[in-house]
Write a protein that holds these residues in place. Structure first.
Motif, PDB file in Angstrom:
ATOM      1  N   GLN A 114       0.684  -0.657   0.077  1.00 21.39           N
ATOM      2  CA  GLN A 114       0.023   0.086  -0.003  1.00 21.39           C
ATOM      3  C   GLN A 114       0.540   0.896   0.050  1.00 21.39           C
ATOM      4  O   GLN A 114       2.108   1.564   0.770  1.00 21.39           O
ATOM      5  N   GLU A 115       0.867   1.344  -0.979  1.00 22.99           N
ATOM      6  CA  GLU A 115       1.302   3.637  -1.172  1.00 22.99           C
ATOM      7  C   GLU A 115       1.221   4.706   0.599  1.00 22.99           C
ATOM      8  O   GLU A 115      -0.477   4.439   0.276  1.00 22.99           O
ATOM      9  N   ALA A 116       1.451   4.793   0.225  1.00 22.46           N
ATOM     10  CA  ALA A 116       1.505   6.124   1.938  1.00 22.46           C
ATOM     11  C   ALA A 116       0.577   6.989   1.249  1.00 22.46           C
ATOM     12  O   ALA A 116       0.635   7.628   0.181  1.00 22.46           O
ATOM     13  N   PRO A 117      -0.757   7.793   1.778  1.00 25.58           N
ATOM     14  CA  PRO A 117      -1.274   8.753   0.939  1.00 25.58           C
ATOM     15  C   PRO A 117      -0.613   9.596   0.846  1.00 25.58           C
ATOM     16  O   PRO A 117      -0.206  10.628   1.559  1.00 25.58           O
ATOM     17  N   GLY A 118      -0.958   9.993  -0.818  1.00 26.69           N
ATOM     18  CA  GLY A 118      -0.161  11.482  -1.090  1.00 26.69           C
ATOM     19  C   GLY A 118       1.628  11.045  -0.829  1.00 26.69           C
ATOM     20  O   GLY A 118       2.254  12.466  -1.321  1.00 26.69           O
ATOM     21  N   ARG A 119       2.523  10.194  -0.912  1.00 29.90           N
ATOM     22  CA  ARG A 119       3.736   9.837  -1.095  1.00 29.90           C
ATOM     23  C   ARG A 119       3.297   8.192  -1.968  1.00 29.90           C
ATOM     24  O   ARG A 119       3.374   7.169  -1.392  1.00 29.90           O
ATOM     25  N   SER A 120       4.584   8.633  -2.837  1.00 31.43           N
ATOM     26  CA  SER A 120       4.671   7.614  -4.022  1.00 31.43           C
ATOM     27  C   SER A 120       6.093   6.815  -3.313  1.00 31.43           C
ATOM     28  O   SER A 120       6.330   5.880  -4.024  1.00 31.43           O
ATOM     29  N   ASP A 121       6.518   7.528  -2.708  1.00 32.96           N
ATOM     30  CA  ASP A 121       7.882   6.774  -2.463  1.00 32.96           C
ATOM     31  C   ASP A 121       8.176   6.252  -0.868  1.00 32.96           C
ATOM     32  O   ASP A 121       9.055   6.040  -0.338  1.00 32.96           O
ATOM     33  N   VAL A 141       8.075  -0.927   5.966  1.00 34.71           N
ATOM     34  CA  VAL A 141       7.632   0.110   5.046  1.00 34.71           C
ATOM     35  C   VAL A 141       8.780   0.665   4.246  1.00 34.71           C
ATOM     36  O   VAL A 141      10.278   0.445   4.686  1.00 34.71           O
ATOM     37  N   ASP A 142       9.065   0.633   3.208  1.00 33.78           N
ATOM     38  CA  ASP A 142       9.752   0.398   1.945  1.00 33.78           C
ATOM     39  C   ASP A 142      10.193   2.311   1.698  1.00 33.78           C
ATOM     40  O   ASP A 142       8.948   2.506   1.126  1.00 33.78           O
ATOM     41  N   GLU A 143      11.455   2.819   1.964  1.00 38.86           N
ATOM     42  CA  GLU A 143      11.655   4.442   1.453  1.00 38.86           C
ATOM     43  C   GLU A 143      11.942   4.758   0.845  1.00 38.86           C
ATOM     44  O   GLU A 143      13.543   4.165   0.427  1.00 38.86           O
ATOM     45  N   GLY A 144      11.746   5.916   0.126  1.00 39.94           N
ATOM     46  CA  GLY A 144      12.304   5.737  -1.445  1.00 39.94           C
ATOM     47  C   GLY A 144      11.897   5.322  -2.516  1.00 39.94           C
ATOM     48  O   GLY A 144      11.586   4.623  -2.782  1.00 39.94           O
ATOM     49  N   SER A 145      12.945   5.298  -3.588  1.00 39.03           N
ATOM     50  CA  SER A 145      12.698   4.417  -5.061  1.00 39.03           C
ATOM     51  C   SER A 145      13.929   4.038  -5.390  1.00 39.03           C
ATOM     52  O   SER A 145      15.315   4.831  -5.158  1.00 39.03           O
ATOM     53  N   SER A 170      -2.786  -1.556   7.763  1.00 36.61           N
ATOM     54  CA  SER A 170      -2.803  -0.357   6.782  1.00 36.61           C
ATOM     55  C   SER A 170      -2.176   1.279   7.058  1.00 36.61           C
ATOM     56  O   SER A 170      -1.833   1.128   8.348  1.00 36.61           O
ATOM     57  N   TRP A 171      -2.355   1.972   6.114  1.00 39.45           N
ATOM     58  CA  TRP A 171      -2.261   3.752   7.015  1.00 39.45           C
ATOM     59  C   TRP A 171      -2.986   4.657   7.225  1.00 39.45           C
ATOM     60  O   TRP A 171      -4.074   4.985   7.324  1.00 39.45           O
ATOM     61  N   ALA A 172      -2.635   4.999   8.603  1.00 38.86           N
ATOM     62  CA  ALA A 172      -3.318   5.695   9.061  1.00 38.86           C
ATOM     63  C   ALA A 172      -3.433   7.359   9.184  1.00 38.86           C
ATOM     64  O   ALA A 172      -4.432   7.958   8.879  1.00 38.86           O
ATOM     65  N   ASP A 173      -2.419   7.500   8.158  1.00 41.83           N
ATOM     66  CA  ASP A 173      -1.791   8.578   7.975  1.00 41.83           C
ATOM     67  C   ASP A 173      -0.528   8.322   7.380  1.00 41.83           C
ATOM     68  O   ASP A 173       0.136   7.730   7.445  1.00 41.83           O
ATOM     69  N   PRO A 174      -0.494   9.834   6.713  1.00 39.07           N
ATOM     70  CA  PRO A 174       1.136   9.327   5.433  1.00 39.07           C
ATOM     71  C   PRO A 174       2.177   9.226   6.813  1.00 39.07           C
ATOM     72  O   PRO A 174       3.243   8.387   5.908  1.00 39.07           O
ATOM     73  N   GLY A 175       2.453   9.139   7.957  1.00 41.08           N
ATOM     74  CA  GLY A 175       2.960   9.244   8.772  1.00 41.08           C
ATOM     75  C   GLY A 175       3.363   8.454   9.949  1.00 41.08           C
ATOM     76  O   GLY A 175       3.748   8.404  11.497  1.00 41.08           O
ATOM     77  N   THR A 176       2.108   7.667   9.517  1.00 45.90           N
ATOM     78  CA  THR A 176       1.489   6.428  10.695  1.00 45.90           C
ATOM     79  C   THR A 176       1.270   5.162   9.944  1.00 45.90           C
ATOM     80  O   THR A 176       0.524   5.525   9.331  1.00 45.90           O
ATOM     81  N   VAL A 189       1.877   2.941  15.109  1.00 42.86           N
ATOM     82  CA  VAL A 189       3.007   3.168  14.281  1.00 42.86           C
ATOM     83  C   VAL A 189       3.824   4.340  13.867  1.00 42.86           C
ATOM     84  O   VAL A 189       3.779   4.077  13.139  1.00 42.86           O
ATOM     85  N   PRO A 190       4.010   5.727  14.438  1.00 45.25           N
ATOM     86  CA  PRO A 190       4.633   7.070  14.058  1.00 45.25           C
ATOM     87  C   PRO A 190       5.930   6.553  12.848  1.00 45.25           C
ATOM     88  O   PRO A 190       6.911   5.490  14.220  1.00 45.25           O
ATOM     89  N   LEU A 191       6.018   7.080  11.776  1.00 43.39           N
ATOM     90  CA  LEU A 191       7.650   6.998  11.505  1.00 43.39           C
ATOM     91  C   LEU A 191       8.216   8.758  11.682  1.00 43.39           C
ATOM     92  O   LEU A 191       7.187   9.738  11.536  1.00 43.39           O
ATOM     93  N   THR A 192       9.829   8.289  11.385  1.00 48.03           N
ATOM     94  CA  THR A 192       9.869   9.525  11.530  1.00 48.03           C
ATOM     95  C   THR A 192      10.138  10.542   9.977  1.00 48.03           C
ATOM     96  O   THR A 192      10.696  10.193   8.858  1.00 48.03           O
ATOM     97  N   PRO A 193       9.874  12.212   9.450  1.00 52.75           N
ATOM     98  CA  PRO A 193       9.797  12.758   8.694  1.00 52.75           C
ATOM     99  C   PRO A 193      11.171  12.238   7.473  1.00 52.75           C
ATOM    100  O   PRO A 193      10.516  12.371   6.512  1.00 52.75           O
ATOM    101  N   ASP A 194      11.957  12.126   7.901  1.00 53.69           N
ATOM    102  CA  ASP A 194      12.883  12.497   7.106  1.00 53.69           C
ATOM    103  C   ASP A 194      13.181  11.284   6.297  1.00 53.69           C
ATOM    104  O   ASP A 194      13.370  11.384   5.325  1.00 53.69           O
ATOM    105  N   ASP A 195      13.173   9.927   6.774  1.00 52.11           N
ATOM    106  CA  ASP A 195      13.662   8.710   6.272  1.00 52.11           C
ATOM    107  C   ASP A 195      12.711   7.848   6.798  1.00 52.11           C
ATOM    108  O   ASP A 195      12.529   6.554   6.430  1.00 52.11           O
ATOM    109  N   GLY A 196      11.238   7.711   6.723  1.00 55.91           N
ATOM    110  CA  GLY A 196      10.431   7.006   7.518  1.00 55.91           C
ATOM    111  C   GLY A 196      10.966   5.786   8.134  1.00 55.91           C
ATOM    112  O   GLY A 196      10.237   4.691   8.374  1.00 55.91           O
TER     113      GLY A 196
END
Length: 209
Positions: A114-121, A141-145, A170-176, A189-196
């Motif tokens: 599942q892609e994060a909402p609004g984030r294809s990376d 969580v796969d971060e980057g491309s 699932s995604w609660a929001d693009p960072g969680t 589970v929250p993710l750090t904004p810079d590297d996921g």
């Protein structure tokens, strides 16, 4: 120098060169195996891990390549015979193990991406596997491309107790990330904004490692 001697010298030169090429290939595979092991750790490069992290297959292939080099370099018939047999068996096993694991259903199966909402990376990946007869889920969580894509572990759930099994990821929001377990609990589970990177890792059920 006779024609036979010239021919023998050329064959020896070709064998020596072949042995050196095989040694170089063995070194390359050994270095790749080391990088693959590092990449398989949390936050490692996903592409490198997929190509080089084969803990059984690649070492067997390395043994086969080294045995091939021994076969080319040494002249004693017993040594050459043993080396040839080892090269064929080990190389064949190494080359067969990777596709066999991929297509036999014995390895982990990706059941959700599942892609994060609004984030294809940023993608949420769920793998299902089994240990003995118990289902096992791993959430990443796969971060980057491309070649810079990294994989972070969000959670691992062992279904020996149904309460510890995975009901939803699932995604609660693009960072969680939201993980729902069999007991009905909702784990955020929250993710750090810079590297996921997940701020914490969820672990449910029995794990030996």
């Amino acid at each position: 120098m006779t024609t036979d001697e010239v021919g023998h010298g050329r064959r020896e030169l070709l064998r020596a060169r072949g042995a050196w090429w095989l040694l170089g290939l063995a070194v390359f595979l050994a270095v790749g195996t080391a990088f693959g092991r590092l990449a398989a750790r949390d936050g490692g490069l996903l592409l490198v891990a997929q190509v080089f992290h084969h803990p059984i297959a690649l070492p067997m292939l390395i043994v086969g390549v080294l045995a091939g080099a021994v076969h080319l370099r040494f002249q004693r018939p017993p040594v050459r015979s043993v080396a040839a047999a080892t090269a064929v068996l080990a190389s064949a096993a190494g080359l067969v193990l990777v596709p066999f694991r991929a297509f036999s259903g014995l390895g982990p199966e990706v059941t959700s991406v599942q892609e994060a909402p609004g984030r294809s990376d940023r993608r949420l990946v769920v793998e299902e596997d089994s240990i003995s007869i118990d289902p096992v889920w791993r959430v990443y969580v796969d971060e980057g491309s491309g070649t810079s894509q990294r994989r972070w572990r969000v959670g691992r759930l062992h279904g020996d107790d149904p309460n510890d099994g995975l009901t939803e990821a699932s995604w609660a929001d693009p960072g969680t990330v939201l993980v729902v377990t069999g007991d009905g609990r909702h784990h955020l589970v929250p993710l750090t904004p810079d590297d996921g990177r997940p701020a914490r890792t969820l672990s449910r059920g029995y794990w030996e490692d």
